[in-house]
Design an enzyme around this catalytic site. Structure first.
Site, PDB file in Angstrom:
ATOM      1  CD  GLU A  12      45.871  37.408  39.568  1.00 17.48           C
ATOM      2  OE1 GLU A  12      44.826  36.746  39.576  1.00 17.48           O
ATOM      3  OE2 GLU A  12      46.997  36.739  39.624  1.00 17.48           O
ATOM      4  CG  ASP A 196      36.069  32.947  35.378  1.00 16.85           C
ATOM      5  OD1 ASP A 196      37.293  33.509  35.737  1.00 16.85           O
ATOM      6  OD2 ASP A 196      35.928  31.759  35.401  1.00 16.85           O
TER       7      ASP A 196
END
Ligand code: 4EZ
Length: 234
Positions: A12, A196
């Site tokens: 990230e 997701d």
């Protein structure tokens, strides 16, 4: 000014470190903090490791040790509303801890005495994000993001969370960062790109899209940095 940009996982923040290129590494409290000088401003970058406790330590350190005056979080999340698809960006208007539960005593989910169910993000930073999105024709949604110490990959849990907190997305760090920043009076901003749908396929989808979605989020935050600096120097 001093700005903090944090993520939870190496993936990230890697696009951020790649963008800035040069940084000093400071080891502190079992973690690494990457200090960048950007146009005369100090930017402290770190990944906290996953979860509410780790993200609290990192946010607190960035504010109390590194004296950061604003904090941006960039990362990925599971979608819990139908309108968010993999790769979509969502900015938190407010955040709650979905796994905080003393409902046995009649309290609402996510609430503890002297606290609040929702922690509100900084409106000015959200406005800057909306300006950036408009200028670049990027589809940026806003909504409630909820946080808990669990990777949600179960449709019943997901639906319960979505309904109970009117949530758009869920992850494992945002609300704890929010509590920390609000306690220390530091404006914060939480951005996530969807990896997701927090359902039975979530772990596969997460593995497949972690890098690409993390980059979408990091790139957006980077476009905000100049605007934040400009607004500060006005
Ligand atoms: C936590 N992050 C996931 C960390 C997963 C695997 C080694 C975001 C996230 C998430 N969190 C993406 N999808 C999620 C989901 N379905 N539930 C919780 O911030 C670590």
């Amino acid at each position: 000014m001093k700005l903090a940009i944090m993520g939870a996982m190496p993936e990230e923040i890697e696009p951020l470190l790649e963008f800035f290129g040069e940084y000093e590494t400071v080891n502190y409290a079992n973690n690494k903090y990457y200090v960048v000088n950007y146009k005369g401003n100090e930017i402290v970058i770190a990944y906290s490791k996953i979860g509410k406790v780790n993200s609290t330590i990192t946010a607190s350190t960035m504010i109390q040790k590194f004296a950061c005056e604003k904090l941006l979080f960039s990362g990925v999340a599971g979608a819990v509303c139908d309108s968010l698809k993999v790769g979509d960006l969502v900015v938190a208007t407010k955040l709650a801890q979905h796994d905080l539960d003393i409902s046995a005593f009649g309290h609402p989910y996510g609430f503890v005495p002297e606290g609040a169910v929702y922690e509100e993000a900084d409106v000015k930073l959200i406005d800057i994000a909306k300006d950036v999105a408009k200028e670049k024709s990027i589809n940026l949604k806003d909504g409630i993001i909820v946080t808990g110490d669990q990777f949600v990959c179960d449709i019943e849990r997901k639906n319960w969370i979505a309904k109970t907190f009117e949530a758009s997305a869920l992850e494992m760090e945002g609300a704890s960062v929010a509590v920390t920043c609000n306690a220390l009076n530091v404006p914060f901003f939480i951005l996530r790109a969807i990896s997701d749908a927090a359902d039975m396929d979530a772990s596969f989808s997460f593995d497949e899209f972690l890098k690409t979605s993390a980059k979408i989020s990091a790139d957006f935050v980077l476009t905000m940095v100049d605007k934040i600096i400009d607004a500060e120097n006005k």
